[in-house]
Design an enzyme around this catalytic site. Structure first.
Site, PDB file in Angstrom:
ATOM      1  N   LYS A 213       0.879  -1.179   0.000  1.00 20.61           N
ATOM      2  CA  LYS A 213       0.000   0.000   0.000  1.00 20.61           C
ATOM      3  C   LYS A 213       0.913   1.225   0.000  1.00 20.61           C
ATOM      4  O   LYS A 213       1.409   1.657   1.031  1.00 20.61           O
ATOM      5  CB  LYS A 213      -0.879  -0.021   1.256  1.00 20.61           C
ATOM      6  CG  LYS A 213      -2.213   0.670   1.135  1.00 20.61           C
ATOM      7  CD  LYS A 213      -2.162   2.154   0.896  1.00 20.61           C
ATOM      8  CE  LYS A 213      -1.792   2.979   2.088  1.00 20.61           C
ATOM      9  NZ  LYS A 213      -1.496   4.388   1.768  1.00 20.61           N
ATOM     10  N   GLU A 288       9.149   1.424  11.145  1.00 16.20           N
ATOM     11  CA  GLU A 288      10.261   2.355  10.887  1.00 16.20           C
ATOM     12  C   GLU A 288       9.665   3.750  10.934  1.00 16.20           C
ATOM     13  O   GLU A 288       8.952   4.152  10.012  1.00 16.20           O
ATOM     14  CB  GLU A 288      10.875   2.079   9.510  1.00 16.20           C
ATOM     15  CG  GLU A 288      11.585   0.750   9.393  1.00 16.20           C
ATOM     16  CD  GLU A 288      12.851   0.676  10.233  1.00 16.20           C
ATOM     17  OE1 GLU A 288      13.310   1.733  10.721  1.00 16.20           O
ATOM     18  OE2 GLU A 288      13.360  -0.431  10.420  1.00 16.20           O
ATOM     19  N   GLU A 419       9.462  16.265  14.897  1.00 20.95           N
ATOM     20  CA  GLU A 419      10.086  15.969  13.611  1.00 20.95           C
ATOM     21  C   GLU A 419       9.459  16.918  12.589  1.00 20.95           C
ATOM     22  O   GLU A 419       8.259  16.840  12.322  1.00 20.95           O
ATOM     23  CB  GLU A 419       9.824  14.521  13.207  1.00 20.95           C
ATOM     24  CG  GLU A 419      10.484  14.181  11.894  1.00 20.95           C
ATOM     25  CD  GLU A 419      10.124  12.791  11.394  1.00 20.95           C
ATOM     26  OE1 GLU A 419       8.939  12.440  11.432  1.00 20.95           O
ATOM     27  OE2 GLU A 419      11.028  12.076  10.953  1.00 20.95           O
TER      28      GLU A 419
HETATM   29  P1  NAD Z   1       2.298   8.762   7.515  1.00 22.41           P
HETATM   30  O1  NAD Z   1       2.429   8.055   8.803  1.00 22.41           O
HETATM   31  O2  NAD Z   1       1.332   9.851   7.400  1.00 22.41           O
HETATM   32  O3  NAD Z   1       1.938   7.756   6.330  1.00 22.41           O
HETATM   33  C1  NAD Z   1       2.724   6.615   6.066  1.00 22.41           C
HETATM   34  C2  NAD Z   1       1.867   5.569   5.397  1.00 22.41           C
HETATM   35  O4  NAD Z   1       0.877   5.145   6.311  1.00 22.41           O
HETATM   36  C3  NAD Z   1       1.131   6.059   4.149  1.00 22.41           C
HETATM   37  O5  NAD Z   1       1.113   5.019   3.190  1.00 22.41           O
HETATM   38  C4  NAD Z   1      -0.287   6.298   4.675  1.00 22.41           C
HETATM   39  O6  NAD Z   1      -1.267   6.175   3.683  1.00 22.41           O
HETATM   40  C5  NAD Z   1      -0.396   5.183   5.699  1.00 22.41           C
HETATM   41  N1  NAD Z   1      -1.401   5.409   6.751  1.00 22.41           N
HETATM   42  C6  NAD Z   1      -1.892   6.582   7.211  1.00 22.41           C
HETATM   43  N2  NAD Z   1      -2.825   6.350   8.162  1.00 22.41           N
HETATM   44  C7  NAD Z   1      -2.931   5.014   8.310  1.00 22.41           C
HETATM   45  C8  NAD Z   1      -3.704   4.167   9.129  1.00 22.41           C
HETATM   46  N3  NAD Z   1      -4.586   4.660  10.002  1.00 22.41           N
HETATM   47  N4  NAD Z   1      -3.535   2.837   9.033  1.00 22.41           N
HETATM   48  C9  NAD Z   1      -2.650   2.325   8.162  1.00 22.41           C
HETATM   49  N5  NAD Z   1      -1.891   3.077   7.328  1.00 22.41           N
HETATM   50  C10 NAD Z   1      -2.007   4.412   7.415  1.00 22.41           C
HETATM   51  O7  NAD Z   1       3.781   9.223   7.178  1.00 22.41           O
HETATM   52  P2  NAD Z   1       4.227  10.117   5.954  1.00 22.41           P
HETATM   53  O8  NAD Z   1       3.883  11.517   6.308  1.00 22.41           O
HETATM   54  O9  NAD Z   1       3.739   9.516   4.676  1.00 22.41           O
HETATM   55  O10 NAD Z   1       5.813   9.905   5.967  1.00 22.41           O
HETATM   56  C11 NAD Z   1       6.679  10.663   6.704  1.00 22.41           C
HETATM   57  C12 NAD Z   1       7.074   9.928   7.965  1.00 22.41           C
HETATM   58  O11 NAD Z   1       7.720   8.697   7.647  1.00 22.41           O
HETATM   59  C13 NAD Z   1       8.076  10.700   8.776  1.00 22.41           C
HETATM   60  O12 NAD Z   1       7.718  10.660  10.120  1.00 22.41           O
HETATM   61  C14 NAD Z   1       9.384   9.943   8.560  1.00 22.41           C
HETATM   62  O13 NAD Z   1      10.329  10.075   9.557  1.00 22.41           O
HETATM   63  C15 NAD Z   1       8.891   8.547   8.435  1.00 22.41           C
HETATM   64  N6  NAD Z   1       9.896   7.708   7.765  1.00 22.41           N
HETATM   65  C16 NAD Z   1      10.600   6.799   8.508  1.00 22.41           C
HETATM   66  C17 NAD Z   1      11.596   6.028   7.919  1.00 22.41           C
HETATM   67  C18 NAD Z   1      12.387   5.018   8.712  1.00 22.41           C
HETATM   68  O14 NAD Z   1      12.958   4.128   8.115  1.00 22.41           O
HETATM   69  N7  NAD Z   1      12.438   5.119  10.019  1.00 22.41           N
HETATM   70  C19 NAD Z   1      11.851   6.165   6.544  1.00 22.41           C
HETATM   71  C20 NAD Z   1      11.120   7.102   5.830  1.00 22.41           C
HETATM   72  C21 NAD Z   1      10.132   7.866   6.450  1.00 22.41           C
END
Ligand code: NAD
Length: 517
Positions: A213, A288, A419
């Protein structure tokens, strides 16, 4: 360009060191046609068939450099997720489990070759979809197939162990390492192509099947990857792709009772929600999550290198990198030089649409993300932080924010705690080389993803590496992804590890077998 040498194209297979500065990319390649990607309605891959969302829903996909709609993706929901999970289950119990490990390896290597041949196309897709300048998307997409090659080798190297039971008697006791089953991958928008391949490589090597997804903002590379997965010859249903929103498709995947494991990358906030929901069916979970990573510069450091690394560490990909070094701690003797150096570096960086030659910083991924970054900078200002450079949006088209350095920040301010996921560095000084005090500053965060230490004092460097609570530490080096080493967060930066042997084992279960002889 400061961190990429552009003069010759080399096959990724020949690249020994994948640090971005060591990957060479030709600047003058013809622009690949994206007619099959742009201005199209994209379908989802379920059980080997390309299908629309059952209720016909669509997601607008934007170019963040202009704010214009460039394509549509299907808005899959729970019925689509259910169909995809069933397809993944059939493949897991059927053709995929009958393949020998070396056959999985061969398929993965074939896919890597196909993706490599299309790396320039993927670079352009990421530039349109995420906003990454080509200077970032090209080395990333060129290096990414090596991730698959690395993991392909693990398929035939996963083993159990034999043990000697404590109970007297004649026993043959051993463990079996088995694939966990059907995996749900949930991926964020900041580096969709590479983060999907990281996870995909590990779970395919382990023998799992998957429903991916992608983030709703950036589905294009994953959908295109699906075509090549078919072309490589993977059995139908091994890899399924359901595009959709997080609160619908993502949530349905986490809730689905026939998904054995969720591998999630995203924000800490959503990660907590995923963990709670997954607990209802006791799914295995790898998270992650976010970071607020420190860069520590001791007074004896090679300052030229440290300054460049600090600038690239926070401004690359417009700061939308989980390991971005967003809190800088420099000794007071070198603090002004470091801050002025980073600010000057920031001012020299060309900000603009990722397709323009020479651009080093592209837009943020969306208006929502841009507004969040600008709001947090504003909060920092009103809390008393001083803007050394940057601090505002550029223009009114696209989502560009000037690379920013803030000083006079305190640990209580939201700019130091949250962040930001944007090009914003908070710099602070420390008074002497009291390593415990430095580590306390570095650890004063709820996150624990990464940290960077700059010093020529080898003993101080290793002591700090032990004292700083972060899953990944770089000493005298900029942060870069290294597939052979486990990667993951401490504290609220996550659970579990990706990459390396541990990354593959995260997609396995151990079973104990005892035979009375
Ligand atoms: P997000 O948490 O908003 O979304 C991430 C994913 O989760 C998307 O595919 C989104 O559609 C999905 N999602 C959202 N709500 C959900 C729910 N209720 N249930 C299941 N899935 C859901 O994050 P973002 O804004 O897309 O990405 C940025 C974040 O990702 C930052 O916090 C960044 O640090 C983190 N990140 C972490 C790593 C790592 O390896 N630690 C790598 C890259 C990004």
């Amino acid at each position: 360009m400061p961190d990429v040498t552009f003069f010759a194209i080399r096959p990724a297979a020949a690249i020994a060191n994948l640090a971005p500065e060591n990957i060479m990319v030709h600047l003058d390649q013809p622009r690949p046609s994206l007619d099959h990607i742009l201005n199209r309605r994209h379908k989802m891959l379920i059980g080997g068939a390309w299908v629309d969302a059952r209720d016909g829903g669509l997601i607008d996909v934007e170019d963040p450099a202009t704010g214009e709609i460039i394509a549509h993706a299907a808005a899959g929901e729970s019925a689509d997720i259910d169909a995809a999970v069933k397809a993944a289950r059939r493949a897991f119990e059927g053709p995929w489990s009958r393949l020998a490990p070396m056959q999985r390896t061969a398929l993965m290597l074939k896919l890597a070759d196909i993706l490599e041949a299309h790396s320039e196309e993927f670079a352009h897709i990421e530039t349109f979809d995420v906003g990454q300048p080509l200077a970032i998307s090209r080395p990333s997409t060129l290096g990414a197939p090596n991730t698959l090659r690395y993991f392909a080798g693990w398929a035939s190297k996963l083993t159990g162990e034999t043990m000697t039971p404590l109970v007297p008697g004649n026993w043959h006791a051993y463990t079996l390492r088995e694939p966990v089953g059907v995996v749900g991958l949930i991926v964020p928008w900041n580096a969709p192509y590479t983060s999907t391949l990281n996870k995909l490589g590990a779970l395919l090597a382990a023998g799992c099947t998957v429903v991916i997804k992608p983030a709703e903002q950036t589905p294009l590379a994953t959908v295109r990857m699906g075509e090549f997965i078919q072309q490589a010859g993977f059995p139908d249903g091994v890899v399924n792709i359901v595009t959709g929103y997080g609160h619908t498709a993502g949530d349905a995947l986490v809730r689905h009772p026939d998904v054995d494991k969720i591998s999630f990358t995203g924000s800490t906030e959503t990660g907590k929600l995923v963990l709670k929901t997954a607990a209802e069916t006791m799914k295995r979970v790898t998270l992650e999550l976010g970071g607020k990573s420190p860069i520590v510069i001791l007074p004896d450091a090679d300052l030229d290198k440290a300054i460049e690394a600090a600038a690239l560490g926070i401004y690359r990909n417009s700061g939308q990198i989980c390991v971005a070094g967003s809190r800088l701690f420099a000794h007071r003797d070198v603090f002004d030089r470091v801050v002025d150096g980073v600010a000057a570096y920031a001012d020299r960086m060309k900000v603009g649409p990722g397709l323009e030659p020479g651009v080093e910083i592209g837009p943020l991924v969306s208006r929502v993300q841009m507004d969040r970054v600008v709001r947090l900078i504003g909060e920092g200002r009103s809390d008393g932080a001083r803007v050394v450079t940057g601090g505002d949006r550029i223009g009114d088209k696209g989502y560009f924010v000037r690379p920013t350095v803030l000083v006079d920040t305190t640990p209580q301010m939201s700019v130091r705690r949250e962040e930001i996921f944007g090009p914003v560095l908070c710099a602070a000084s420390f008074a002497d080389n009291d390593l415990e005090a430095i580590a306390r500053d570095a650890n004063d965060t709820s996150f624990g993803l990464a940290a960077t230490i700059w010093t020529r004092d080898i003993s101080a460097a290793h002591k700090l590496a032990k004292m700083i609570k972060a899953g990944s530490i770089k000493i005298n080096s900029r942060e870069f992804p290294e597939q052979s080493m486990p990667f993951g967060g401490l504290k609220q930066s996550g659970i579990g590890r990706e990459r390396g042997r541990e990354g593959v084992e995260e997609y396995t279960e151990l079973k104990s077998v005892i035979v009375g002889l």
